[in-house]
Design an enzyme around this catalytic site. Structure first.
Site, short mmCIF file in Angstrom:
data_model
loop_
_atom_site.label_atom_id
_atom_site.label_comp_id
_atom_site.label_asym_id
_atom_site.label_seq_id
_atom_site.Cartn_x
_atom_site.Cartn_y
_atom_site.Cartn_z
N HIS A 97 0.85 -1.20 0.00
CA HIS A 97 0.00 0.00 0.00
C HIS A 97 0.89 1.25 0.00
O HIS A 97 2.11 1.14 -0.04
CB HIS A 97 -0.99 -0.03 1.16
CG HIS A 97 -0.38 -0.10 2.54
ND1 HIS A 97 0.46 0.87 3.04
CD2 HIS A 97 -0.48 -1.04 3.51
CE1 HIS A 97 0.82 0.55 4.26
NE2 HIS A 97 0.27 -0.62 4.57
N CYS A 114 -2.80 -5.19 21.42
CA CYS A 114 -1.55 -4.71 20.82
C CYS A 114 -1.77 -3.27 20.35
O CYS A 114 -2.74 -2.99 19.65
CB CYS A 114 -1.19 -5.60 19.64
SG CYS A 114 -0.12 -4.76 18.46
N CYS A 136 2.65 -8.18 14.77
CA CYS A 136 3.99 -7.61 14.97
C CYS A 136 5.07 -8.68 14.94
O CYS A 136 6.23 -8.35 14.83
CB CYS A 136 4.10 -6.91 16.31
SG CYS A 136 3.05 -5.50 16.53
#
Ligand code: ME8
Length: 656
Positions: free
Chosen positions: A18, A143, A129
């Protein structure tokens, strides 16, 4: 010859890239091009991070073997970089043979140094992550990056003695103040290292998609230990030490703030342990947001580089991303700003200036660069301003202040525009004086073109051709005897048009929601009460679906909701939004976006979702319908970032 070695993160291949990935990659490309134009030996490394839990899960979801899955996504990265004119020298994949060997080698060196030991790890792991979190680092138990709850894991693991490097790291930061860049982000890392540095679990036993850990059996290497090594394996370490020694240490690792801990703490400690010199700089830039929200694959609100390039072109995209937002800071992506800046800066200040001067040179000097002639104060000022650019841009780019460098270059081009307006060459009758003025504008454009070249390579290539010059920064000064033939060509930058936001559809903010629970309304015959998840929030909705769906049929569906509708109390329960369903001949079906993540926007191409609250009358005024099991407005199909919105009903249904 001096060298310049620049890297981007290697991106996870769990999905297509992206514009966040494009942002880092374009910035690295500008630096690589700048240093190349200055005649330095440049190496620019990018690539993909292909092992680990996250990729294994994405492959399983797609029903593919991990290697086949990642192989299938590599073209989307390479194509995006080609489209954006990214001049990388090597594209590394962590599944490459030579990289895998390098990972085994670095672990063995750490082990030899007494830094690897066997232990057991128990903790909270975020797959997004690929790391463990301490309870205190979570936000509402989730998170902070992915807003999802980490999973509890317990496993036998090899550990790396990260804690042992606490003092050494602090000493290193002190002795090398440029390493943690920009400086205003350094303190946070230093404080965290000072506070507590725990040993790091570097192997996994409940995962097979990774590089087998070279110590013991049955473990695979922790994905970050694997990934970070790309920065040395990508330039030949350990088998081609000649190449490696020419390029290492890296001059700059470019990353965003999500992964600074890995690059500024773990990576230097790994290198210290393996006895390898440390990189010169890790530069941490901010996040691009869209509509004020972090753009991420897991939130599903991402814009692809292809979409931007398709609408605006390559150079406007490159230019805008680096000119608008100060590089270290977060910034919101705005189409309107893109259009304004590109039109005012590339099209007017640069393109129009070239077009005007080229016309005059062709008319009065048959296209030949005139002689510079006798300079007055006015020409001296332009020459001086041109010659100041070198140190200004050098300094700005050394600090990765792309927007500042562009301001300086644009400032100079505006001064040349002003000079042309003031001297009015179209009115000058003295041929020598006319020659001097046109020469000064041409030479100003030549200098400006060279400095803009790293940012907008195709546009400047076109300009250089029209000026009859070659692009280089080896000789960046204003000359008094440049020669060449001017040949007017294609307009440098056509004016861009902003998409109109006057469509009634632009009032809506439609989002994908996951139905968590559904139950009959206690006090209403026709209503069901749904709990829905919008990615980063849960809401309650009331929907008149009781005659058409059993509650359990709705649970688990990814539906479409109007998320900016004013909340309303329906028989004692506040409905926060409204779901969309299609209705034809007594059949009612909810709209679905099966592949999209909760929270993903549902849009019409080019129409931005509205952030203001709207009323039910606003919604009713918008005529949505169905065609071939898709949803349409005004002939255009509604889309999510990952696909279409579908509804299993006849054509021409009413949606509300
Ligand atoms: O972290 N704004 O890969 P990743 C700006 N594989 N930059 C963004 C961004 C945003 N919204 N989103 C992503 C990984 N980026 C690891 C890296 S390196 C040894 C391993 C950019 O696919 C930014 O550079 O999650 C960020 O650090 C990186 O993509 C994360 O990419």
């Amino acid at each position: 010859m001096s060298k310049y070695y620049i890297t981007t993160p290697i991106y996870y291949v769990n999905d297509v890239p992206h514009i966040g990935h494009a942002y880092t990659t374009i910035a690295a490309d500008v630096l690589a091009r700048y240093h190349r134009l200055k005649g330095e030996k440049v190496f620019f490394l990018t690539g993909t991070d292909e092992h680990g839990q996250k990729i294994a899960d994405a492959a399983a979801k797609a029903g593919k073997k991990p290697k086949d899955f990642v192989d299938g996504l590599i073209p989307s990265f390479k194509d995006a970089w080609k489209l954006l004119n990214i001049s990388y020298d090597h594209f590394i994949r962590t599944t490459d043979d030579h990289h895998q060997k390098a990972v085994l080698e670095i672990i063995k060196l750490c082990e030899k140094n007494g830094d690897i030991y066997l232990g057991e790890y128990e903790g909270l792991y975020c797959k997004g992550c690929e790391r463990y979190y301490l309870e205190r680092d979570l936000v509402d138990g989730k998170c902070p990056m992915h807003l999802t709850a980490p999973i509890h894991m317990k496993e036998e693991s090899y550990f790396f003695k990260l804690g042992k490097y606490q003092d050494k790291l602090l000493e290193f930061y002190k002795a090398n103040p440029g390493f943690l860049s920009p400086s205003y982000r350094a303190e946070e890392i230093i404080n965290r290292v000072k506070e507590d540095l725990k040993d790091l679990s570097v192997s996994r036993t409940n995962l097979s998609w990774g590089i087998p850990f070279p110590v013991g059996t049955g473990h695979v290497t922790y994905v970050w230990f694997d990934a970070l090594t790309n920065y040395i394996s990508g330039i030949g370490w350990p088998q081609d030490m000649k190449k490696f020694n020419q390029l290492w240490p890296a001059d700059c690792h470019l990353i965003a703030k999500d992964i600074s801990w890995f690059h500024e703490v773990i990576w230097p400690a790994m290198l210290m342990s393996a006895g390898i010199e440390l990189p010169k700089k890790v530069f941490v830039h901010g996040f691009l947001t869209v509509e004020g929200q972090k753009m991420s694959k897991s939130l599903g609100n991402f814009i692809t580089p292809q979409e931007l390039v398709g609408r605006f072109g390559v150079d406007p995209t490159r230019y805008f991303l680096l000119s608008y937002i100060p590089f270290g800071q977060d910034g919101d992506f705005s189409e309107a700003q893109l259009v304004t800046r590109v039109n005012g800066e590339i099209a007017d200040a640069y393109g129009n200036l070239l077009s005007r001067v080229a016309t005059l040179v062709e008319k009065n000097f048959q296209g030949q660069w005139p002689a510079s002639g006798k300079f007055t104060e006015l020409e001296n000022d332009i020459e001086k301003a041109a010659n100041e650019l070198e140190s200004q841009v050098d300094k700005s780019l050394a600090g990765l202040e792309f927007n500042k460098a562009l301001e300086q270059i644009l400032g100079f081009l505006r001064a040349v525009n002003k000079y042309m307006t003031e001297t009015q060459p179209w009115k000058i009758t003295d041929k020598d004086r006319l020659g001097t003025v046109l020469y000064t504008v041409l030479e100003g454009l030549r200098v400006g073109t060279n400095y803009l070249a790293p940012f907008i390579p195709a546009t400047t290539e076109n300009a250089a051709k029209q000026l009859g010059q070659k692009i280089s920064l080896e000789h960046a000064k204003f000359d008094r005897d440049t020669k060449g033939v001017v040949k007017k060509g294609e307009v440098l930058q056509k004016k861009l048009e902003a998409k109109k936001q006057d469509s009634p559809f632009a009032k809506l903010n439609l989002r994908v929601a996951h139905v968590v629970t559904a139950a009959p309304h206690p006090d209403a015959d026709k209503l069901l009460v749904l709990k829905i998840n919008l990615g980063n929030e849960e809401r309650t909705l009331c929907a008149g679906l009781k005659a058409f769906y059993k509650p359990e049929e709705l649970v688990g569906k990814h539906i479409v909701v109007v998320s900016n509708l004013k909340p309303a109390k329906l028989r004692g329960i506040v409905s926060q939004g409204m779901l969309l369903a299609a209705d034809k001949n007594g059949v009612v079906k909810v709209l679905e976006a099966p592949g999209a993540e909760p929270g993903a926007p549902v849009t019409l191409p080019g129409v931005k979702p509205n952030t203001q609250e709207i009323t039910i009358d606003d919604v009713m005024a918008i005529k949505l319908t169905t065609r071939m099991k898709k949803t349409v407005f005004d002939g255009q199909q509604l889309v999510t970032p990952t696909g279409d919105v579908v509804v299993d009903i006849e054509d021409g249904a009413t949606i509300r």
